[in-house]
Design a protein around this motif. Structure first.
Motif, PDB file in Angstrom:
ATOM      1  N   ASN A  57      89.978  53.783  75.455  1.00  0.00           N
ATOM      2  CA  ASN A  57      90.882  54.842  75.020  1.00  0.00           C
ATOM      3  C   ASN A  57      92.025  54.215  74.249  1.00  0.00           C
ATOM      4  O   ASN A  57      92.392  53.055  74.475  1.00  0.00           O
ATOM      5  N   GLU A  58      92.594  54.987  73.353  1.00  0.00           N
ATOM      6  CA  GLU A  58      93.728  54.514  72.565  1.00  0.00           C
ATOM      7  C   GLU A  58      94.819  54.000  73.501  1.00  0.00           C
ATOM      8  O   GLU A  58      95.216  54.690  74.436  1.00  0.00           O
ATOM      9  N   GLY A  59      95.270  52.770  73.288  1.00  0.00           N
ATOM     10  CA  GLY A  59      96.336  52.173  74.083  1.00  0.00           C
ATOM     11  C   GLY A  59      95.904  51.615  75.430  1.00  0.00           C
ATOM     12  O   GLY A  59      96.721  51.049  76.158  1.00  0.00           O
ATOM     13  N   GLU A  60      94.629  51.744  75.776  1.00  0.00           N
ATOM     14  CA  GLU A  60      94.150  51.269  77.069  1.00  0.00           C
ATOM     15  C   GLU A  60      94.187  49.745  77.171  1.00  0.00           C
ATOM     16  O   GLU A  60      94.509  49.189  78.223  1.00  0.00           O
ATOM     17  N   LEU A  61      93.839  49.084  76.085  1.00  0.00           N
ATOM     18  CA  LEU A  61      93.854  47.621  76.065  1.00  0.00           C
ATOM     19  C   LEU A  61      95.146  47.151  75.395  1.00  0.00           C
ATOM     20  O   LEU A  61      95.398  47.491  74.242  1.00  0.00           O
ATOM     21  N   THR A  62      95.911  46.396  76.114  1.00  0.00           N
ATOM     22  CA  THR A  62      97.235  45.991  75.615  1.00  0.00           C
ATOM     23  C   THR A  62      97.335  44.479  75.424  1.00  0.00           C
ATOM     24  O   THR A  62      98.434  43.934  75.412  1.00  0.00           O
ATOM     25  N   TYR A  63      96.203  43.820  75.288  1.00  0.00           N
ATOM     26  CA  TYR A  63      96.218  42.380  75.072  1.00  0.00           C
ATOM     27  C   TYR A  63      96.928  42.052  73.763  1.00  0.00           C
ATOM     28  O   TYR A  63      96.785  42.773  72.769  1.00  0.00           O
ATOM     29  N   GLU A  64      97.647  40.950  73.767  1.00  0.00           N
ATOM     30  CA  GLU A  64      98.362  40.520  72.564  1.00  0.00           C
ATOM     31  C   GLU A  64      97.396  40.269  71.409  1.00  0.00           C
ATOM     32  O   GLU A  64      97.649  40.661  70.274  1.00  0.00           O
ATOM     33  N   ASN A  65      96.295  39.615  71.685  1.00  0.00           N
ATOM     34  CA  ASN A  65      95.321  39.266  70.653  1.00  0.00           C
ATOM     35  C   ASN A  65      94.128  40.214  70.696  1.00  0.00           C
ATOM     36  O   ASN A  65      92.989  39.804  70.889  1.00  0.00           O
ATOM     37  N   TYR A  66      94.406  41.499  70.506  1.00  0.00           N
ATOM     38  CA  TYR A  66      93.362  42.525  70.566  1.00  0.00           C
ATOM     39  C   TYR A  66      93.196  43.175  69.202  1.00  0.00           C
ATOM     40  O   TYR A  66      94.177  43.473  68.505  1.00  0.00           O
ATOM     41  N   LEU A  67      91.944  43.383  68.825  1.00  0.00           N
ATOM     42  CA  LEU A  67      91.623  44.043  67.567  1.00  0.00           C
ATOM     43  C   LEU A  67      90.481  45.011  67.805  1.00  0.00           C
ATOM     44  O   LEU A  67      89.465  44.649  68.407  1.00  0.00           O
ATOM     45  N   ARG A  68      90.655  46.226  67.342  1.00  0.00           N
ATOM     46  CA  ARG A  68      89.609  47.245  67.435  1.00  0.00           C
ATOM     47  C   ARG A  68      89.148  47.550  66.024  1.00  0.00           C
ATOM     48  O   ARG A  68      89.965  47.863  65.155  1.00  0.00           O
ATOM     49  N   ILE A  69      87.843  47.438  65.806  1.00  0.00           N
ATOM     50  CA  ILE A  69      87.296  47.656  64.466  1.00  0.00           C
ATOM     51  C   ILE A  69      86.214  48.725  64.523  1.00  0.00           C
ATOM     52  O   ILE A  69      85.233  48.580  65.258  1.00  0.00           O
ATOM     53  N   ASP A  70      86.384  49.764  63.730  1.00  0.00           N
ATOM     54  CA  ASP A  70      85.312  50.729  63.520  1.00  0.00           C
ATOM     55  C   ASP A  70      84.440  50.120  62.427  1.00  0.00           C
ATOM     56  O   ASP A  70      84.814  50.096  61.259  1.00  0.00           O
ATOM     57  N   ASN A  71      83.296  49.582  62.820  1.00  0.00           N
ATOM     58  CA  ASN A  71      82.438  48.879  61.866  1.00  0.00           C
ATOM     59  C   ASN A  71      81.251  49.733  61.411  1.00  0.00           C
ATOM     60  O   ASN A  71      80.266  49.197  60.901  1.00  0.00           O
ATOM     61  N   GLU A  72      81.387  51.031  61.561  1.00  0.00           N
ATOM     62  CA  GLU A  72      80.288  51.927  61.185  1.00  0.00           C
ATOM     63  C   GLU A  72      79.881  51.748  59.729  1.00  0.00           C
ATOM     64  O   GLU A  72      78.702  51.759  59.398  1.00  0.00           O
ATOM     65  N   HIS A  73      80.858  51.598  58.843  1.00  0.00           N
ATOM     66  CA  HIS A  73      80.588  51.502  57.408  1.00  0.00           C
ATOM     67  C   HIS A  73      80.883  50.112  56.860  1.00  0.00           C
ATOM     68  O   HIS A  73      81.038  49.955  55.651  1.00  0.00           O
ATOM     69  N   LEU A  74      80.957  49.130  57.751  1.00  0.00           N
ATOM     70  CA  LEU A  74      81.208  47.751  57.335  1.00  0.00           C
ATOM     71  C   LEU A  74      79.969  46.904  57.608  1.00  0.00           C
ATOM     72  O   LEU A  74      79.277  47.114  58.607  1.00  0.00           O
ATOM     73  N   SER A  75      79.731  45.953  56.755  1.00  0.00           N
ATOM     74  CA  SER A  75      78.654  44.997  57.024  1.00  0.00           C
ATOM     75  C   SER A  75      79.130  44.020  58.094  1.00  0.00           C
ATOM     76  O   SER A  75      80.339  43.912  58.377  1.00  0.00           O
TER      77      SER A  75
END
Length: 184
Positions: free
Chosen positions: A151-169
Motif C-alpha cells: 500500500n502507498e506509504g506502507e514501506l518506509t525504508y530509506e533505500n526503497y523504490l517502487r517501479i510500475d514496470n508494466e510498460h518498461l522493458s
C-alpha cells in the motif's frame, strides 16, 4: 557490500530485471527459483525447509565475501506478518557485513503478468512454470489469496523504490534502479 531485494507479484519480471541489473552492474543475481527449482528436482515437491536452508547458506556465505553485492528476488505477501520477518531474516546476514540494503518493488497489472508468465526467458529458467495452465491457475489463485503489492506509504525504508514496470522493458527498469541507487 550491497544487498538489493527485488520483489513483486508472480511474473512481474523480477528475475528478468535482475538478470539485466546483474548484466549492467557488478551485482550478482540469486533469483528465488534458483533454490526452488533445485529442491523441486531433488524432492519432487516444494520442501520449505530445504529451500530456506539453501538460501541461508547462500546469504551467509555471500555476506562473508568481498563481492560488490547480491540481488535476491522473491514474492512478499504484505498480508502475512511472517513475510516481513523473512525479509528481516535475509537482511540480518548482510547487516552483519555492514551492507547497504536496497528494496525495489515491481508492479504490473494481472493481464500483463499473465502475458509475462508465458515468456521464453521465464520458461527457460523456471522448469516448474512450463506447465503454463497450472502456472496461470496458481498466479490467479495467489492474487486472490494474498496481497503482493504494498500500500502507498506502507514501506518506509530509506533505500526503497517502487517501479510500475508494466510498460518498461527489463533493461529500462534495470537502468532506472542502477541510476536511482548509483550502482556500479
Amino acid at each position: 557490500m550491497k544487498l538489493l531485494l527485488l520483489f513483486g507479484d508472480t511474473a512481474v519480471g523480477k528475475m528478468t530485471v535482475g538478470q539485466e541489473l546483474a548484466r549492467i552492474t557488478d551485482l550478482r543475481l540469486f533469483h528465488n527459483h534458483a533454490s526452488i527449482e533445485t529442491v523441486l528436482e531433488v524432492f519432487g515437491y516444494y520442501h520449505v525447509r530445504a529451500v530456506d536452508r539453501i538460501r541461508e547458506a547462500v546469504f551467509e556465505e555471500f555476506a562473508r565475501t568481498d563481492e560488490y553485492g547480491l540481488i535476491f528476488t522473491f514474492m512478499w505477501a504484505f498480508d502475512e506478518p511472517s513475510n516481513e520477518e523473512y525479509v528481516e531474516w535475509i537482511c540480518s546476514f548482510f547487516r552483519k557485513a555492514h551492507a547497504e540494503i536496497y528494496y525495489v518493488e515491481l508492479i504490473a497489472s494481472q493481464n500483463e503478468r499473465l502475458k509475462r508468465n508465458r515468456s521464453a526467458n521465464r520458461l527457460e529458467h523456471k522448469p516448474s512454470k512450463r506447465n503454463v495452465a497450472r502456472s496461470e491457475k496458481m498466479l490467479l489463485s495467489d492474487d486472490l489469496a494474498h496481497r503482493f503489492v504494498s500500500n502507498e506509504g506502507e514501506l518506509t525504508y530509506e533505500n526503497y523504490l517502487r517501479i510500475d514496470n508494466e510498460h518498461l522493458s527489463a533493461a529500462e527498469t534495470a537502468r532506472a534502479i542502477k541510476e536511482r541507487f548509483m550502482l556500479s
